[in-house]
Design a protein around this motif. Structure first.
Motif, PDB file in Angstrom:
ATOM      1  N   ARG A 138       0.690  -1.205  -0.006  1.00  0.00           N
ATOM      2  CA  ARG A 138       0.107  -0.027  -0.068  1.00  0.00           C
ATOM      3  C   ARG A 138       0.800   1.290  -0.067  1.00  0.00           C
ATOM      4  N   GLU A 139       0.536   2.145  -0.783  1.00  0.00           N
ATOM      5  CA  GLU A 139       1.328   3.420  -0.993  1.00  0.00           C
ATOM      6  C   GLU A 139       0.347   4.505  -1.391  1.00  0.00           C
ATOM      7  N   GLN A 140       0.310   5.917  -0.839  1.00  0.00           N
ATOM      8  CA  GLN A 140      -0.560   6.724  -1.183  1.00  0.00           C
ATOM      9  C   GLN A 140       0.607   7.530  -2.201  1.00  0.00           C
ATOM     10  N   PRO A 141      -0.022   7.749  -3.420  1.00  0.00           N
ATOM     11  CA  PRO A 141       1.018   8.199  -4.601  1.00  0.00           C
ATOM     12  C   PRO A 141       1.305   9.896  -4.161  1.00  0.00           C
ATOM     13  N   THR A 142       2.315  10.424  -5.044  1.00  0.00           N
ATOM     14  CA  THR A 142       2.407  11.856  -4.959  1.00  0.00           C
ATOM     15  C   THR A 142       1.884  12.094  -6.140  1.00  0.00           C
ATOM     16  N   VAL A 143       0.656  13.039  -6.192  1.00  0.00           N
ATOM     17  CA  VAL A 143      -0.215  13.371  -7.289  1.00  0.00           C
ATOM     18  C   VAL A 143      -0.194  14.781  -7.258  1.00  0.00           C
ATOM     19  N   ARG A 144       0.092  15.562  -8.413  1.00  0.00           N
ATOM     20  CA  ARG A 144      -0.103  17.005  -8.766  1.00  0.00           C
ATOM     21  C   ARG A 144      -0.764  17.420  -9.771  1.00  0.00           C
ATOM     22  N   PHE A 145      -1.766  18.135  -9.589  1.00  0.00           N
ATOM     23  CA  PHE A 145      -2.332  18.615 -11.054  1.00  0.00           C
ATOM     24  C   PHE A 145      -1.362  19.686 -11.643  1.00  0.00           C
ATOM     25  N   ARG A 146      -1.419  19.409 -12.999  1.00  0.00           N
ATOM     26  CA  ARG A 146      -0.673  19.890 -14.078  1.00  0.00           C
ATOM     27  C   ARG A 146      -0.965  21.244 -14.677  1.00  0.00           C
ATOM     28  N   LEU A 184     -11.204  29.965 -14.329  1.00  0.00           N
ATOM     29  CA  LEU A 184     -10.779  28.651 -13.637  1.00  0.00           C
ATOM     30  C   LEU A 184     -10.272  28.920 -12.052  1.00  0.00           C
ATOM     31  N   SER A 185     -10.476  28.084 -11.210  1.00  0.00           N
ATOM     32  CA  SER A 185      -9.873  28.144  -9.843  1.00  0.00           C
ATOM     33  C   SER A 185      -9.531  26.913  -9.234  1.00  0.00           C
ATOM     34  N   THR A 186      -8.416  26.643  -8.943  1.00  0.00           N
ATOM     35  CA  THR A 186      -7.980  25.202  -8.275  1.00  0.00           C
ATOM     36  C   THR A 186      -7.207  25.515  -7.297  1.00  0.00           C
ATOM     37  N   ARG A 187      -7.278  24.288  -6.461  1.00  0.00           N
ATOM     38  CA  ARG A 187      -6.445  24.236  -4.731  1.00  0.00           C
ATOM     39  C   ARG A 187      -6.529  22.930  -4.662  1.00  0.00           C
ATOM     40  N   GLU A 188      -4.986  22.494  -4.384  1.00  0.00           N
ATOM     41  CA  GLU A 188      -4.796  21.253  -3.992  1.00  0.00           C
ATOM     42  C   GLU A 188      -4.550  21.357  -2.257  1.00  0.00           C
ATOM     43  N   GLU A 189      -5.148  20.377  -1.573  1.00  0.00           N
ATOM     44  CA  GLU A 189      -5.126  20.316   0.110  1.00  0.00           C
ATOM     45  C   GLU A 189      -4.350  19.090   0.436  1.00  0.00           C
ATOM     46  N   ASP A 190      -3.431  19.267   1.422  1.00  0.00           N
ATOM     47  CA  ASP A 190      -2.750  18.350   2.075  1.00  0.00           C
ATOM     48  C   ASP A 190      -3.537  18.171   3.543  1.00  0.00           C
ATOM     49  N   LYS A 191      -4.681  17.315   3.730  1.00  0.00           N
ATOM     50  CA  LYS A 191      -5.274  17.624   4.810  1.00  0.00           C
ATOM     51  C   LYS A 191      -4.555  16.839   6.060  1.00  0.00           C
ATOM     52  N   ASN A 192      -3.812  15.815   5.797  1.00  0.00           N
ATOM     53  CA  ASN A 192      -3.036  15.399   6.957  1.00  0.00           C
ATOM     54  C   ASN A 192      -1.739  15.812   7.204  1.00  0.00           C
ATOM     55  N   GLN A 193      -1.294  16.690   6.538  1.00  0.00           N
ATOM     56  CA  GLN A 193      -0.155  17.430   6.801  1.00  0.00           C
ATOM     57  C   GLN A 193       1.173  16.227   6.371  1.00  0.00           C
ATOM     58  N   ASP A 194       1.145  15.664   5.661  1.00  0.00           N
ATOM     59  CA  ASP A 194       2.246  14.519   5.373  1.00  0.00           C
ATOM     60  C   ASP A 194       3.179  14.932   4.344  1.00  0.00           C
ATOM     61  N   GLY A 195       2.877  15.855   3.711  1.00  0.00           N
ATOM     62  CA  GLY A 195       3.762  16.249   2.636  1.00  0.00           C
ATOM     63  C   GLY A 195       3.088  16.002   1.242  1.00  0.00           C
ATOM     64  N   LYS A 196       2.132  14.977   1.454  1.00  0.00           N
ATOM     65  CA  LYS A 196       1.407  14.638  -0.154  1.00  0.00           C
ATOM     66  C   LYS A 196       0.171  15.294   0.083  1.00  0.00           C
ATOM     67  N   PHE A 223      -2.523  15.015 -14.869  1.00  0.00           N
ATOM     68  CA  PHE A 223      -1.874  15.149 -13.364  1.00  0.00           C
ATOM     69  C   PHE A 223      -0.633  14.464 -13.698  1.00  0.00           C
ATOM     70  N   SER A 224       0.463  14.698 -12.817  1.00  0.00           N
ATOM     71  CA  SER A 224       1.676  13.933 -12.596  1.00  0.00           C
ATOM     72  C   SER A 224       1.349  12.952 -11.411  1.00  0.00           C
ATOM     73  N   TYR A 225       1.819  11.752 -11.528  1.00  0.00           N
ATOM     74  CA  TYR A 225       1.505  10.541 -10.904  1.00  0.00           C
ATOM     75  C   TYR A 225       2.900   9.884 -10.264  1.00  0.00           C
ATOM     76  N   HIS A 226       3.164   9.963  -9.003  1.00  0.00           N
ATOM     77  CA  HIS A 226       4.621   9.337  -8.836  1.00  0.00           C
ATOM     78  C   HIS A 226       4.478   8.190  -7.628  1.00  0.00           C
ATOM     79  N   LEU A 227       5.059   7.066  -7.882  1.00  0.00           N
ATOM     80  CA  LEU A 227       5.173   6.150  -6.663  1.00  0.00           C
ATOM     81  C   LEU A 227       6.704   5.905  -6.382  1.00  0.00           C
ATOM     82  N   TYR A 228       7.043   5.744  -5.056  1.00  0.00           N
ATOM     83  CA  TYR A 228       8.521   5.731  -4.585  1.00  0.00           C
ATOM     84  C   TYR A 228       8.874   4.481  -3.850  1.00  0.00           C
TER      85      TYR A 228
END
Length: 345
Positions: A138-146, A184-196, A223-228
């Protein structure tokens, strides 16, 4: 085939029967003739080496989970040799069955020294895990809107009854009078403050003339989608939002997950960038490269993609004549179960 050699005789040169194993040994998946670790320490431990006793104790502790899908059959008896245990090998508990139950007998085989056993498989889908070729984590991916968007709004049943806009200038030049620039208006949110980032809030406001009414929308977000965690997997992916209604709308709301879709196992190590290419060829001057049918067909040729899952669309009617058409979308980035092949020797 896995071979196990184990002494069956107890103290005084006699074989250890059901009594040596203690009451209730039958039906628990124990090999007939094996005692529980407590009985072994009292009766048979002096006759076994430390390595032998350790394996016997390990086998005895599997009595609660063994016996499903596999059986143990005696091949023959060997005499005149020093008792020993075969090559050390991890044996799944599901492979240990009750030989007496499999043979339909109530008494263990009689012998004076030791018996050679073979573990034989029978067809049982519930017994698994012996020849595993893949695993998961299990892993939460690092996703960012492009901040790359392609939007088409349908105004009616006619082929030219649409408005379109994108962040790709070549596409906009092809639209001519059908081009309509939204807000357009966009906002990405890190709800649990884990850096992702955990989710994206996306809002689009399309200005309309009083005589224009939207009956369908098609929207591509990139999106950009990363797994590490195992391999470093880098991909450019998309979320495709689509909805149509026979009734003109004033607002569309969607709330869903950006889910990973695997048709192929990911590598367990190394760098994987085979899909780190744009989903939309934004530099192409050809209209066919911006056709949604071609874009989606090429995207689904990939073995690893993302999909906008469970969008839960909410369609609202009753737009004022001077009000824009609004799309509100919340896209979440959930923890994923990643499949990968086990490393082979």
């Amino acid at each position: 085939m896995v071979l196990l050699e184990h002494p069956l005789h107890g103290a005084g040169g006699r074989e250890a029967g059901p009594a040596a194993a203690g009451p209730g040994a039958r039906g628990r998946g124990l090999v007939p003739g094996l005692s529980l670790s407590r009985s072994l320490s009292q009766q048979q431990q002096p006759r076994l080496g430390r390595r032998d006793f350790r394996l016997v104790s390990s086998l005895a502790t599997t009595r609660k989970t063994a016996g499903r899908g596999w059986s143990i059959r005696a091949l023959g008896h060997l005499a005149g040799a020093r008792p020993r245990v075969g090559p050390a090998r991890a044996v799944p508990s599901c492979m240990l069955g009750c030989a007496a139950a499999a043979a339909g007998t109530s008494s263990p085989p009689r012998c004076r020294s030791r018996a050679l056993f073979r573990l034989t498989a029978v067809s049982d889908p519930e017994c698994s895990g012996f020849w595993l070729k893949q695993s998961a984590y299990r892993e939460q991916p690092t996703v960012r809107f492009r901040y790359e968007v392609l939007f088409v709004a349908t105004l009616g049943p006619g082929p030219g009854s649409l408005l379109a806009w994108s962040t790709f200038p070549a596409f906009n030049r092809l639209q001519e009078d059908r081009l309509r620039v939204p807000l357009l208006s966009t906002r990405e949110e890190d709800k649990n403050q884990d850096g992702k980032m955990d989710l994206l809030h996306f809002k689009l406001e399309l200005p309309l003339q009083p005589t224009e009414h939207v009956v369908g929308v098609q929207l591509i977000l990139l999106f950009s989608y990363h797994l590490y965690r195992m391999s470093t997997f880098v991909m450019q992916s998309m979320a495709f939002l689509q909805f149509f209604s026979p009734v003109p709308e004033s607002q569309l709301s969607m709330n869903g997950d950006l889910k990973l879709n695997q048709r192929q196992l990911l590598h367990h190590c190394g760098l994987d960038t085979r899909y780190n290419v744009s989903v939309v060829n934004g530099t192409s001057p050809f209209a066919s490269d911006y056709d949604l049918t071609n874009i989606i067909a090429a995207y689904w040729d990939r073995n690893v993609t993302t999909v906008f899952s469970d969008p839960n669309p909410l369609w609202m009617t009753g737009r004022a004549t001077d009000a824009p058409f609004i799309i509100n979308a919340t896209i979440r980035y959930p923890v994923e179960v990643i499949l990968y092949p086990l490393k082979t020797a």
